[in-house]
Design an enzyme around this catalytic site. Structure first.
Site, PDB file in Angstrom:
ATOM      1  N   VAL A 111      -4.996   3.881  -3.675  1.00  0.00           N
ATOM      2  CA  VAL A 111      -5.671   4.626  -2.612  1.00  0.00           C
ATOM      3  C   VAL A 111      -6.857   5.344  -3.246  1.00  0.00           C
ATOM      4  O   VAL A 111      -6.709   6.067  -4.223  1.00  0.00           O
ATOM      5  CB  VAL A 111      -4.700   5.605  -1.907  1.00  0.00           C
ATOM      6  CG1 VAL A 111      -4.020   6.535  -2.891  1.00  0.00           C
ATOM      7  CG2 VAL A 111      -5.412   6.389  -0.815  1.00  0.00           C
ATOM      8  N   ASP A 142      -5.506  -1.076   6.505  1.00  0.00           N
ATOM      9  CA  ASP A 142      -5.415  -1.753   5.212  1.00  0.00           C
ATOM     10  C   ASP A 142      -4.019  -2.330   4.995  1.00  0.00           C
ATOM     11  O   ASP A 142      -3.858  -3.481   4.566  1.00  0.00           O
ATOM     12  CB  ASP A 142      -5.754  -0.794   4.073  1.00  0.00           C
ATOM     13  CG  ASP A 142      -7.207  -0.357   4.076  1.00  0.00           C
ATOM     14  OD1 ASP A 142      -8.019  -0.974   4.791  1.00  0.00           O
ATOM     15  OD2 ASP A 142      -7.535   0.606   3.360  1.00  0.00           O
ATOM     16  N   LYS A 198       0.888  -1.168   0.000  1.00  0.00           N
ATOM     17  CA  LYS A 198       0.000   0.000   0.000  1.00  0.00           C
ATOM     18  C   LYS A 198       0.922   1.213   0.000  1.00  0.00           C
ATOM     19  O   LYS A 198       1.301   1.731   1.054  1.00  0.00           O
ATOM     20  CB  LYS A 198      -0.887  -0.028   1.244  1.00  0.00           C
ATOM     21  CG  LYS A 198      -1.860   1.137   1.357  1.00  0.00           C
ATOM     22  CD  LYS A 198      -3.171   0.841   0.709  1.00  0.00           C
ATOM     23  CE  LYS A 198      -4.194   1.937   1.021  1.00  0.00           C
ATOM     24  NZ  LYS A 198      -5.467   1.710   0.303  1.00  0.00           N
TER      25      LYS A 198
END
Length: 225
Positions: A118, A55, A38
């Site tokens: 994102v 996340d 991420k």
């Protein structure tokens, strides 16, 4: 052979992380070493180890091995805002170079790296820098996660159009059943199948954990072979 992929979403809150974690479990079940990434995360919480994002932690847990958090989420931002705003609040300017360095470390030790975006495709990260620039500059194929709820057809078609307009390869799409009461689910899935310019790589049922739902993503695993 390394084959990385970028997980895009039709919007915020449609289950990119759930789909990415499920794909990681499916890849591992198929015998691949796999990890998630991420690159940028907002809405992080302070811990004794530093800022952490739920996340990114889920991606860390779903991978083949325990990796340093800083590799999985190089840019962690405190406020739950669009990244360019959260970065400004933290006095940070996001750039791709440190993200790329972390990505290259991951690809050096894993056969598959699942990079989660994102927000949606065109979320701004910094002046003249968007979430879409990550797969564009890293030349990653894209899997689009479609949150199955009212309005998903428009969001999916616009996202697919933008992905292709940016010169990225749309590998396929994953339907994520986020609204258990969605009307005409099968008809909507059929419409997505007819109108999206890439194949369906799986449909994830509502409320099934990634490790169990991995059986629904055999086509996604095959697409990355």
């Amino acid at each position: 052979m390394n084959c990385s992929v970028f997980i895009a979403g039709t919007d915020t809150g449609i289950g990119k992380t759930h789909a990415a974690c499920t794909l990681l479990h499916a890849l591992r079940a198929a015998g691949h070493t796999a990890c998630g990434m991420k690159p940028v995360a907002s809405g992080c919480v302070g811990t004794p180890e530093g800022l952490r994002n739920d996340d990114a932690l889920a991606l860390q847990e779903a991978g083949s091995a325990v990796l340093p958090y800083s590799l999985i989420n190089p840019v962690a931002l405190r406020d739950p805002l669009s990244p360019h705003l959260a970065a400004a609040h933290d006095g940070v300017e996001i750039s791709l170079l440190p993200l790329r360095r972390a990505f290259e470390q991951l690809t050096g030790s894993h056969q598959r790296v699942v990079v989660e975006g994102v927000g949606g495709w065109l979320v701004p990260l910094a002046p003249q820098l968007f979430a879409a620039d990550i797969p564009k500059q890293w030349q990653l194929p894209v899997i689009l996660v479609v949150g199955l709820r009212l309005g998903c057809l428009n969001h999916a078609l616009l996202s697919a159009r933008a992905i292709e307009a940016d010169g990225c390869r749309l590998l396929g799409w994953i339907g994520n059943h986020i609204d258990p009461h969605m009307a005409a689910l099968e008809e909507n899935l059929a419409t997505l199948g007819e109108l999206l310019p890439a194949p369906c790589l799986g449909v994830l049922p509502h409320g099934v954990a990634p490790a169990v739902a991995a059986v629904y993503l055999h086509a996604a695993v095959a697409a990355l072979d």
